[in-house]
Design an enzyme around this catalytic site. Structure first.
Site, PDB file in Angstrom:
ATOM      1  N   CYS A   1      83.098  53.074  45.217  1.00  0.00           N
ATOM      2  CA  CYS A   1      83.883  52.617  46.367  1.00  0.00           C
ATOM      3  C   CYS A   1      85.279  52.103  46.019  1.00  0.00           C
ATOM      4  CB  CYS A   1      83.096  51.484  47.023  1.00  0.00           C
ATOM      5  SG  CYS A   1      82.686  51.809  48.695  1.00  0.00           S
TER       6      CYS A   1
HETATM    7  N1  LIG Z   1      77.652  52.242  47.019  1.00  0.00           N
HETATM    8  C1  LIG Z   1      78.389  51.352  47.657  1.00  0.00           C
HETATM    9  O1  LIG Z   1      78.446  50.195  47.262  1.00  0.00           O
HETATM   10  C2  LIG Z   1      79.177  51.718  48.899  1.00  0.00           C
HETATM   11  C3  LIG Z   1      79.672  50.671  49.693  1.00  0.00           C
HETATM   12  C4  LIG Z   1      80.378  50.985  50.841  1.00  0.00           C
HETATM   13  C5  LIG Z   1      80.612  52.324  51.170  1.00  0.00           C
HETATM   14  N2  LIG Z   1      80.142  53.310  50.371  1.00  0.00           N
HETATM   15  C6  LIG Z   1      80.374  54.689  50.799  1.00  0.00           C
HETATM   16  O2  LIG Z   1      79.177  55.193  51.376  1.00  0.00           O
HETATM   17  C7  LIG Z   1      79.048  56.584  51.114  1.00  0.00           C
HETATM   18  C8  LIG Z   1      77.739  56.847  50.416  1.00  0.00           C
HETATM   19  O3  LIG Z   1      77.751  56.170  49.179  1.00  0.00           O
HETATM   20  P1  LIG Z   1      76.435  55.859  48.357  1.00  0.00           P
HETATM   21  O4  LIG Z   1      76.831  54.875  47.307  1.00  0.00           O
HETATM   22  O5  LIG Z   1      75.305  55.538  49.273  1.00  0.00           O
HETATM   23  O6  LIG Z   1      76.188  57.283  47.691  1.00  0.00           O
HETATM   24  P2  LIG Z   1      74.892  57.727  46.851  1.00  0.00           P
HETATM   25  O7  LIG Z   1      75.372  58.748  45.886  1.00  0.00           O
HETATM   26  O8  LIG Z   1      74.168  56.519  46.359  1.00  0.00           O
HETATM   27  O9  LIG Z   1      73.956  58.413  47.915  1.00  0.00           O
HETATM   28  C9  LIG Z   1      74.292  59.558  48.615  1.00  0.00           C
HETATM   29  C10 LIG Z   1      73.026  60.339  48.880  1.00  0.00           C
HETATM   30  O10 LIG Z   1      73.367  61.415  49.744  1.00  0.00           O
HETATM   31  C11 LIG Z   1      72.595  62.555  49.360  1.00  0.00           C
HETATM   32  N3  LIG Z   1      73.272  63.740  49.908  1.00  0.00           N
HETATM   33  C12 LIG Z   1      74.398  64.334  49.508  1.00  0.00           C
HETATM   34  N4  LIG Z   1      74.728  65.340  50.341  1.00  0.00           N
HETATM   35  C13 LIG Z   1      73.755  65.400  51.288  1.00  0.00           C
HETATM   36  C14 LIG Z   1      73.524  66.216  52.423  1.00  0.00           C
HETATM   37  N5  LIG Z   1      74.382  67.183  52.778  1.00  0.00           N
HETATM   38  N6  LIG Z   1      72.427  65.985  53.142  1.00  0.00           N
HETATM   39  C15 LIG Z   1      71.549  65.004  52.812  1.00  0.00           C
HETATM   40  N7  LIG Z   1      71.724  64.188  51.754  1.00  0.00           N
HETATM   41  C16 LIG Z   1      72.819  64.385  51.008  1.00  0.00           C
HETATM   42  C17 LIG Z   1      72.543  62.476  47.851  1.00  0.00           C
HETATM   43  O11 LIG Z   1      71.437  63.201  47.354  1.00  0.00           O
HETATM   44  C18 LIG Z   1      72.383  60.956  47.633  1.00  0.00           C
HETATM   45  O12 LIG Z   1      71.040  60.545  47.549  1.00  0.00           O
HETATM   46  C19 LIG Z   1      80.273  56.976  50.299  1.00  0.00           C
HETATM   47  O13 LIG Z   1      81.265  57.439  51.172  1.00  0.00           O
HETATM   48  C20 LIG Z   1      80.714  55.663  49.676  1.00  0.00           C
HETATM   49  O14 LIG Z   1      82.085  55.638  49.376  1.00  0.00           O
HETATM   50  C21 LIG Z   1      79.406  53.035  49.246  1.00  0.00           C
END
Ligand SMILES: NC(=O)c1ccc[n+]([C@@H]2O[C@H](COP(=O)([O-])OP(=O)(O)OC[C@H]3O[C@@H](n4cnc5c(N)ncnc54)[C@H](O)[C@@H]3O)[C@@H](O)[C@H]2O)c1
Length: 455
Positions: free
Chosen positions: A278
């Protein structure tokens, strides 16, 4: 009653009655806690993820995110009201679809929207009148309107009339035991009043408070501004650390004292650089979009570069310090030749099992380039995972932290200050300690003999 208001009314009624079915696309650090929060609020919820291993582990009740309560996933699965699946066709049954897929950077540091595009295409295939779609992934301002909306409307349905669309940025703070998904206010934005009302009603039903803004782009910008604010302040505090150190002043003491000011100062702390999915990424999205819009973000860009340079600076600092002890190096290009070092904590953040963009791993690589033999200790990583940007380090194993092993290293460097390790043992037995987190001072462990160096 016209067509759009009948859809709006029926979805609007299914939110307070908890009859609306929720689908969360992407069960990662953001999507899984969000899905469980919707489940906790009384909604039947499914999570859809492409990763079959993750889906199976969730369905087995495994604690795939360490800081969630131990039985939280298992009890949700056992209830029959929450389940995970790989089957994207199940999107057709959902009334509300929340997209939480990754938004990383491409190799040339530009927004990589492939996952958002693919998820939107999956939703478009199943889209039916009356559904509400909310994008939660961190994206550039305009992405919901200009990228996601056209994909969804390729179904022949129109946003704001046949289905509803908006954006709500995720503010998940992994490992934060005070603020979780449920009690963090959530910004919501949409480009038509019916969508905005439904999104506001839904989030007010599952979390403490929805904060409506006038458009999806505004909500998208909120997220990038929040993370860019942190990026700039982290760069600033690391710069202050270096400058104050040259003056013989301890930056940690300065921050603790400055933080007693009840207004106008928010403490940020020095560290080994920034990591995670992030904070390092959002400012790059903002910068890219600013350029695209004919503007620029020079201060943010400078902060990004400054943060990216921290691990290499720390590696050089460690090398200089150890060379002073051991005399001039045989090979100046490898000043740490033959020195064994132990890094404590390779996750990007305290008490999380996540190494994405971790500065600890960049530092590990830098120290090895300088000739060191580097081991690591991290209770969250018995071995380093396959894949990702550190594939060359995959399979390396965490070494045990014992009095005997600690003594064998030229130095121990605390990079990520997890709660579990025995810092008193390290204080007693390490030859030299580099502390990037002020952890020994924070938890009140004295290190005698000038062996502790805050870097
Ligand atoms: N991790 C954090 O602390 C955080 C905090 C705020 C915002 N975000 C944002 O949230 C979003 C997600 O981040 P995250 O950390 O949860 O990512 P992550 O990598 O932990 O999880 C994403 C999941 O999505 C799945 N995925 C990918 N493409 C897919 C599809 N087409 N259909 C179904 N599943 C699919 C992946 O297999 C994975 O399990 C990003 O945009 C990130 O910038 C993350």
């Amino acid at each position: 009653m016209n067509f759009e208001s009948s859809h709006h009314i029926s979805l609007g009624q299914s939110i307070p009655s908890r009859n609306a079915k929720i689908a969360v696309v992407g069960l990662g650090y953001v999507g899984l806690p969000l899905a469980l929060t919707a489940y906790d609020a009384g909604f039947d919820t499914i999570g859809i993820d492409l990763n079959g291993t993750r889906v199976s582990r969730i369905m087995q009740g495994a604690q795939v995110i360490s800081y969630l309560a131990p039985d939280r996933i298992a009890s949700a699965v056992d209830s029959g009201r929450f389940r995970a699946t790989q089957d994207r066709a199940e999107l057709a049954d959902a009334d509300i679809i929340l997209i939480c897929v990754p938004t990383p950077l491409t190799a040339d540091q530009k927004p990589d929207m492939r996952f958002v595009t693919a998820a939107a295409e999956d939703v478009a295939m199943q889209l039916r009148p009356g559904q509400l779609v909310v994008l939660e992934s961190s994206v550039w301002p305009g992405a919901t309107a200009n990228l996601v909306r056209p994909i969804l409307e390729s179904s022949g349905l129109r946003a704001g009339r046949d289905f509803f669309l908006g954006f709500s940025p995720e503010r998940e703070d992994p490992g934060n035991h005070t603020f979780g998904t449920q009690n963090i206010p959530k910004v919501v934005g949409a480009d038509d009043p019916l969508s905005l009302q439904l999104i506001e009603d839904f989030y007010n039903a599952i979390i403490t408070r929805a904060v409506p803004v006038s458009s999806a782009a505004t909500a998208e910008a909120v997220k990038l501004v929040e993370n860019s604010f942190r990026t700039v302040n982290i760069a600033l505090v690391n710069e202050m650390k270096t400058a104050l150190e040259a003056m013989g002043v301890d930056v940690w003491e300065v921050i603790a004292a400055a933080a007693t000011k009840p207004f106008g100062f928010m403490p940020f702390y020095p560290g080994p650089g920034i990591g995670g999915a992030c904070i390092p990424v959002s400012p790059a999205y903002l910068s890219w979009r600013a350029t695209d819009a004919g503007s620029a973000t020079p201060l943010i860009d400078l902060a990004r570069h400054s943060n990216d340079a921290v691990p290499a600076t720390l590696a050089a600092r460690i090398a200089a310090d150890l060379s002073r002890e051991s005399g001039p190096p045989v090979d100046p290009a490898r000043p740490l030749g033959g020195q064994r070092l132990l890094l404590m904590g390779i996750a990007y953040k305290r008490d999380v099992e996540d190494t994405r963009r971790s500065p600890a791993l960049v530092l590990l690589e830098q120290l090895e380039i300088l000739g060191a033999e580097v081991d690591y200790h991290d209770p969250f990583f018995p071995h380093l995972p396959e894949g990702g940007e550190f594939a060359n380090l995959a399979g390396r194993q965490s070494v045990p932290l014992t009095a005997e092993s600690v003594k064998t290293y030229a130095a121990v460097a605390v990079i990520t200050d997890h709660s579990a390790p025995d810092y008193a043992l390290v204080a007693s037995h390490a030859t030299r300690i580099f502390d990037t987190r002020n952890v020994f001072h924070r938890i009140g462990i004295a290190v005698d003999g000038g062996r502790l160096i805050k870097i």
